[in-house]
Design an enzyme around this catalytic site. Sequence first.
Site, short mmCIF file in Angstrom:
data_model
loop_
_atom_site.label_atom_id
_atom_site.label_comp_id
_atom_site.label_asym_id
_atom_site.label_seq_id
_atom_site.Cartn_x
_atom_site.Cartn_y
_atom_site.Cartn_z
N ASP A 80 5.05 -13.94 -7.13
CA ASP A 80 3.44 -13.96 -6.91
C ASP A 80 3.07 -13.43 -5.81
O ASP A 80 3.63 -13.09 -4.74
CB ASP A 80 2.88 -15.57 -7.21
CG ASP A 80 3.06 -16.25 -6.08
OD1 ASP A 80 4.07 -16.35 -5.62
OD2 ASP A 80 2.04 -16.72 -5.49
N GLU A 175 4.04 -19.44 -4.96
CA GLU A 175 4.33 -19.73 -3.73
C GLU A 175 2.87 -19.38 -2.75
O GLU A 175 2.95 -20.04 -1.90
CB GLU A 175 5.55 -18.90 -3.20
CG GLU A 175 6.14 -19.35 -1.82
CD GLU A 175 5.47 -18.55 -0.61
OE1 GLU A 175 5.77 -19.02 0.62
OE2 GLU A 175 4.63 -17.53 -0.88
N GLU A 176 2.36 -18.33 -2.78
CA GLU A 176 1.05 -17.86 -2.09
C GLU A 176 0.16 -19.06 -2.07
O GLU A 176 -0.77 -19.05 -1.32
CB GLU A 176 0.80 -16.74 -2.55
CG GLU A 176 1.74 -15.52 -2.10
CD GLU A 176 1.80 -14.99 -0.79
OE1 GLU A 176 1.43 -16.01 -0.08
OE2 GLU A 176 2.70 -14.07 -0.61
N HIS A 384 -0.75 -9.65 3.09
CA HIS A 384 -1.70 -10.11 2.26
C HIS A 384 -3.06 -9.31 2.72
O HIS A 384 -4.15 -9.55 2.65
CB HIS A 384 -2.15 -11.56 2.74
CG HIS A 384 -1.21 -12.63 2.70
ND1 HIS A 384 -1.33 -13.95 2.75
CD2 HIS A 384 0.06 -12.45 1.90
CE1 HIS A 384 -0.26 -14.44 2.47
NE2 HIS A 384 0.65 -13.75 1.85
#
Length: 423
Positions: A80, A175-176, A384
């Site tokens: 992800d 995970e994010e 990000h």
Amino acid sequence: MQPIIDRFISYVTIDTESDSKSATTPSTQKQWDLANLLVTELKTIGMQDVTISDKAYIMATLPSNVEHEVPTIGFISHFDTSPDFSGANVKPQIIRDYDGNDIVLNAAQNIVLSPNYFKDLLQYKGQTLITTDGTTLLGADDKAGITEIVTAMEYLINHPEIKHGEIKVGFTPDEEIGRGAHHFDVAQFGAEWAYTMDGSQVGELEYENFNAAGATITFKGKSVHPGYAKGKMINSLLIANDFINALPKKGIPQETKGYDGFFHVHHLAGTIEETVLELIIRDHSKLKFEKRKELISKITAKINKKYSKQFGEDIVIAVVEDQYYNMKEKVTPVKHIVDIAAKAMKEVNVKPIIKPIRGGTDGCQLSYMGLPCPNIFAGGHNFHGKYEYVPVESMQKAVEVIVKIAELTALPNYGLPVPKAKK
């Protein structure tokens, strides 16, 4: 290097942004698109026992090619991408033989990746960089890690002369948003230890991370016509502001580094009648971590006492929930797994950079689930956001490190110096 570039681009152009507001696993349906592709690819390169769970957790096995007993190890990454910035319609740009100057990501929007601001760029002069086009993140976190693991497994399959024990591969969703390990079946995975390929710059090797908690704090108020509000109005927005001002002024992300902890206010929304504040609490020290949570309670109690007569009940409600803990406690007793990774890096001419993670990975949760799991560089920078990039040479080095770890693990004492006997 072209196969690495092609594989990486095939992954990052699939949108896998996760969603913290979703209650499902994976949190977004589109994560299945890459998950299913990975299952097919793992089978195609020759991995065995390839499985995918009903929650999109992928596992696969590379069988041992030695007769002697070797610990089963694993390599893990997440597919992800962060919801902090768009991961849809990623259009990677390839910058070959980077000259050390500004990189124009998007001329129309005047978005420039500059070494004047991002000084790390200069250490990759002459290398091949993959960047965004300035409108999305790239997804090197952590599709670079997946690229490296798949490429390393393919290399080991095609080079049976490299001796290794049984190797497990695991790819996770979400995970994010902090859920990557929530449904990971450690027993099914069956490794004695593993490594997450989820670090940043080349050489990073991490086995310490923050202790982490999240806090949701609700402030109540009373709305009265402002012209007649004296002694009557209670503005919840201002109380929230008082609460924030009671936190340490220097204990915020932009003022801290290394082992420094912090409070990070990341959401504030409200009206006169009700305001909700969300923040995260981070510290490497368990003692300081607990004191930070105590401070939230003390500030809450102080404000409640101040307004007890006027409001008649608690005006501040704080809910603090632990998220994950420092993996150091679980990895230190098996420190040789870090030493193996450090030796592997040195043998492929990468200088290990051993430092604490100012964040968390699947590995910190997995370590507390019985799978000690240090973190190794995946090579990307500026995760990000639109300035994210990854040097292809860093991904190639990560592949070499994985292969070398596999090789070392099959050697007597893992290729490490044998401790001298005490007299």
